[in-house]
Design a protein around this motif. Structure first.
Motif, PDB file in Angstrom:
ATOM      1  N   LYS A   1     -38.967  12.538  13.941  1.00  0.00           N
ATOM      2  CA  LYS A   1     -39.569  13.177  12.767  1.00  0.00           C
ATOM      3  C   LYS A   1     -40.021  14.505  13.025  1.00  0.00           C
ATOM      4  N   ILE A   2     -40.039  15.547  11.907  1.00  0.00           N
ATOM      5  CA  ILE A   2     -40.573  16.814  12.311  1.00  0.00           C
ATOM      6  C   ILE A   2     -41.965  17.068  12.766  1.00  0.00           C
ATOM      7  N   GLU A   3     -42.938  16.111  11.986  1.00  0.00           N
ATOM      8  CA  GLU A   3     -44.305  16.401  12.230  1.00  0.00           C
ATOM      9  C   GLU A   3     -44.813  16.116  13.714  1.00  0.00           C
ATOM     10  N   GLU A   4     -45.731  16.810  14.076  1.00  0.00           N
ATOM     11  CA  GLU A   4     -46.388  16.794  15.354  1.00  0.00           C
ATOM     12  C   GLU A   4     -46.599  15.414  15.941  1.00  0.00           C
ATOM     13  N   SER A   5     -46.115  15.111  17.266  1.00  0.00           N
ATOM     14  CA  SER A   5     -46.510  13.794  17.826  1.00  0.00           C
ATOM     15  C   SER A   5     -46.152  12.734  16.933  1.00  0.00           C
ATOM     16  N   ALA A   6     -44.840  12.909  16.364  1.00  0.00           N
ATOM     17  CA  ALA A   6     -44.279  11.740  15.610  1.00  0.00           C
ATOM     18  C   ALA A   6     -43.519  10.754  16.624  1.00  0.00           C
ATOM     19  N   VAL A   7     -43.573   9.293  16.595  1.00  0.00           N
ATOM     20  CA  VAL A   7     -43.128   8.480  17.308  1.00  0.00           C
ATOM     21  C   VAL A   7     -41.586   8.423  17.072  1.00  0.00           C
ATOM     22  N   ASN A   8     -40.661   8.301  17.842  1.00  0.00           N
ATOM     23  CA  ASN A   8     -39.236   8.182  17.399  1.00  0.00           C
ATOM     24  C   ASN A   8     -38.923   6.855  17.610  1.00  0.00           C
ATOM     25  N   GLU A   9     -38.619   5.964  16.343  1.00  0.00           N
ATOM     26  CA  GLU A   9     -38.617   4.747  16.289  1.00  0.00           C
ATOM     27  C   GLU A   9     -37.059   4.397  16.613  1.00  0.00           C
ATOM     28  N   ASP A  10     -36.355   5.386  16.465  1.00  0.00           N
ATOM     29  CA  ASP A  10     -34.735   5.204  16.869  1.00  0.00           C
ATOM     30  C   ASP A  10     -34.856   5.129  18.458  1.00  0.00           C
ATOM     31  N   ALA A  11     -33.583   4.087  18.870  1.00  0.00           N
ATOM     32  CA  ALA A  11     -33.422   4.200  20.264  1.00  0.00           C
ATOM     33  C   ALA A  11     -31.815   4.196  20.208  1.00  0.00           C
TER      34      ALA A  11
ATOM     35  N   PHE B   1     -29.655  21.110  17.536  1.00  0.00           N
ATOM     36  CA  PHE B   1     -29.622  19.787  16.736  1.00  0.00           C
ATOM     37  C   PHE B   1     -30.924  19.812  15.649  1.00  0.00           C
ATOM     38  N   THR B   2     -32.091  19.942  16.319  1.00  0.00           N
ATOM     39  CA  THR B   2     -33.153  19.926  15.533  1.00  0.00           C
ATOM     40  C   THR B   2     -33.042  20.917  14.062  1.00  0.00           C
ATOM     41  N   ARG B   3     -32.701  22.258  14.643  1.00  0.00           N
ATOM     42  CA  ARG B   3     -32.404  23.228  13.465  1.00  0.00           C
ATOM     43  C   ARG B   3     -31.436  22.848  12.495  1.00  0.00           C
ATOM     44  N   HIS B   4     -30.265  22.116  12.767  1.00  0.00           N
ATOM     45  CA  HIS B   4     -29.334  21.966  12.118  1.00  0.00           C
ATOM     46  C   HIS B   4     -29.908  20.734  11.259  1.00  0.00           C
ATOM     47  N   THR B   5     -30.457  19.684  11.697  1.00  0.00           N
ATOM     48  CA  THR B   5     -30.940  18.871  10.836  1.00  0.00           C
ATOM     49  C   THR B   5     -32.157  19.447   9.643  1.00  0.00           C
ATOM     50  N   ARG B   6     -33.176  20.200  10.251  1.00  0.00           N
ATOM     51  CA  ARG B   6     -33.975  20.873   9.398  1.00  0.00           C
ATOM     52  C   ARG B   6     -33.286  21.419   8.379  1.00  0.00           C
TER      53      ARG B   6
ATOM     54  N   TYR C   1     -35.553  12.712   5.247  1.00  0.00           N
ATOM     55  CA  TYR C   1     -36.483  12.920   6.165  1.00  0.00           C
ATOM     56  C   TYR C   1     -36.646  11.816   7.094  1.00  0.00           C
ATOM     57  N   ASP C   2     -36.314  11.708   8.291  1.00  0.00           N
ATOM     58  CA  ASP C   2     -36.057  10.277   9.118  1.00  0.00           C
ATOM     59  C   ASP C   2     -36.076  10.943  10.670  1.00  0.00           C
ATOM     60  N   ASP C   3     -35.972   9.823  11.558  1.00  0.00           N
ATOM     61  CA  ASP C   3     -35.540  10.002  12.856  1.00  0.00           C
ATOM     62  C   ASP C   3     -33.983  10.095  12.847  1.00  0.00           C
ATOM     63  N   TYR C   4     -33.395  10.756  13.701  1.00  0.00           N
ATOM     64  CA  TYR C   4     -31.924  11.055  13.844  1.00  0.00           C
ATOM     65  C   TYR C   4     -31.515  10.774  15.035  1.00  0.00           C
ATOM     66  N   SER C   5     -30.420   9.891  14.996  1.00  0.00           N
ATOM     67  CA  SER C   5     -29.720   9.406  16.202  1.00  0.00           C
ATOM     68  C   SER C   5     -28.053   9.337  16.052  1.00  0.00           C
ATOM     69  N   ILE C   6     -27.565   9.776  17.013  1.00  0.00           N
ATOM     70  CA  ILE C   6     -25.999  10.085  16.885  1.00  0.00           C
ATOM     71  C   ILE C   6     -25.304   9.869  18.477  1.00  0.00           C
ATOM     72  N   GLY C   7     -24.666   8.990  18.504  1.00  0.00           N
ATOM     73  CA  GLY C   7     -23.917   8.685  19.715  1.00  0.00           C
ATOM     74  C   GLY C   7     -22.286   8.494  19.740  1.00  0.00           C
ATOM     75  N   PHE C   8     -21.597   8.866  20.563  1.00  0.00           N
ATOM     76  CA  PHE C   8     -20.324   9.013  20.709  1.00  0.00           C
ATOM     77  C   PHE C   8     -19.693   8.428  21.914  1.00  0.00           C
ATOM     78  N   LEU C   9     -18.696   7.404  21.493  1.00  0.00           N
ATOM     79  CA  LEU C   9     -18.153   6.742  22.688  1.00  0.00           C
ATOM     80  C   LEU C   9     -17.228   7.899  23.527  1.00  0.00           C
ATOM     81  N   LYS C  10     -17.274   7.563  24.937  1.00  0.00           N
ATOM     82  CA  LYS C  10     -16.668   8.499  25.926  1.00  0.00           C
ATOM     83  C   LYS C  10     -15.320   8.602  25.556  1.00  0.00           C
ATOM     84  N   GLU C  11     -14.593   9.772  25.393  1.00  0.00           N
ATOM     85  CA  GLU C  11     -13.068   9.714  25.265  1.00  0.00           C
ATOM     86  C   GLU C  11     -12.277   9.680  26.480  1.00  0.00           C
TER      87      GLU C  11
END
Length: 267
Positions: free
Chosen positions: A8-18, A242-247, A257-267
């Protein structure tokens, strides 16, 4: 880059996504910080323990969780005991919660996916322009998600599995819930002739998610592939971009407003 995760945007936020991206495998877990403790550690533990062999049914998924939960629980119990008091009681009472999605590439023509909760698997084909996804409907994002707990039994109703039939024009990826809602919403708005009823049901919920849909429907007609898929893929090349785009999407009222994660399978 094939994957990215930001807090998330705020300072020192813990990313709970993995996220974990391996050869022919992508897995994402979204730690639920609204209940329990150690959500960020639990989500990281889950994606790092995922097997290279596909999980294809609830029984296998339940067995996998049954085989891995105890070392995590014991380690967190030790930490909680050192802290004592309310933290220890909270861990005993509530444990740790997270959603889960994984996709395995089986061959050049198929991928196997599983989900538990509201993290989502996607398949987009650049030739057919069709988006497939593992989630039910937009309105279901308003419901509390099923969550994997490090100490409780799984509910079979929370588990989903399926197969994407792919070809050389396909991209296959997974996201956590906020990005998933944005992607599905934008796709459905571009195809309102097909999804009009589903969009109306979601709007009638009068929720935060309804507001994102209404904001998207006010946009000038847009191309889903260019505005959504390609912009996300291009922004992933840089954490800053990526941060600029989501903001920007947050400011536009299109993205929760959340943590954001995206992952692609290798092509």
């Amino acid at each position: 880059m094939k994957w990215i995760t930001i807090p998330k945007i705020e300072e020192s936020a813990v990313n709970e996504d993995a996220i974990n991206v391996l050869e022919n495998l992508v897995a994402i877990s979204d730690g639920a910080g609204g209940g329990g403790i150690f959500a960020d550690s639990w989500s990281k533990y889950l994606v790092n323990q995922i097997t290279a062999e596909p999980i294809s049914d609830f029984r296998s998924f339940d067995q996998w969780i049954g085989n891995i939960w105890e070392p995590f629980y014991n380690e967190c119990e030790t930490i909680a005991k050192n802290e004592g008091g309310m933290l220890l009681n909270k861990f005993y009472d509530e444990g740790s919660y997270a959603t889960f999605v994984a996709i395995w590439k089986l061959s050049d023509s198929s991928c196997q996916w599983i989900t538990y909760g509201d993290s989502v698997a996607f398949h987009y084909n650049y030739h057919t322009k069709k988006l497939e996804y593992s989630f039910y409907s937009l309105e279901d994002f308003d419901k509390p998600p099923y969550l994997i707990n490090c100490k409780d039994k799984l509910e079979e109703d929370g588990f989903r599995q399926g197969v994407f039939n792919i070809d050389c024009n396909s991209i296959v990826f997974a996201t956590s819930d906020a990005l998933a809602h944005y992607i599905i919403m934008m796709y459905q708005i571009c195809h309102q002739n097909i999804y009009k009823e589903e969009l109306n049901f979601a709007i009638q919920k009068r929720s935060k998610n309804s507001n994102y849909i209404l904001a998207a429907m006010n946009l000038i007609k847009f191309n889903f592939e260019d505005k959504v898929i390609n912009k996300l893929r291009n922004a992933m090349g840089s954490r800053i971009n990526f941060t600029r785009h989501t903001r920007k999407l947050i400011r536009s009222g299109l993205l929760a407003y959340d943590d954001y994660s995206i992952g692609f399978l290798k092509e």
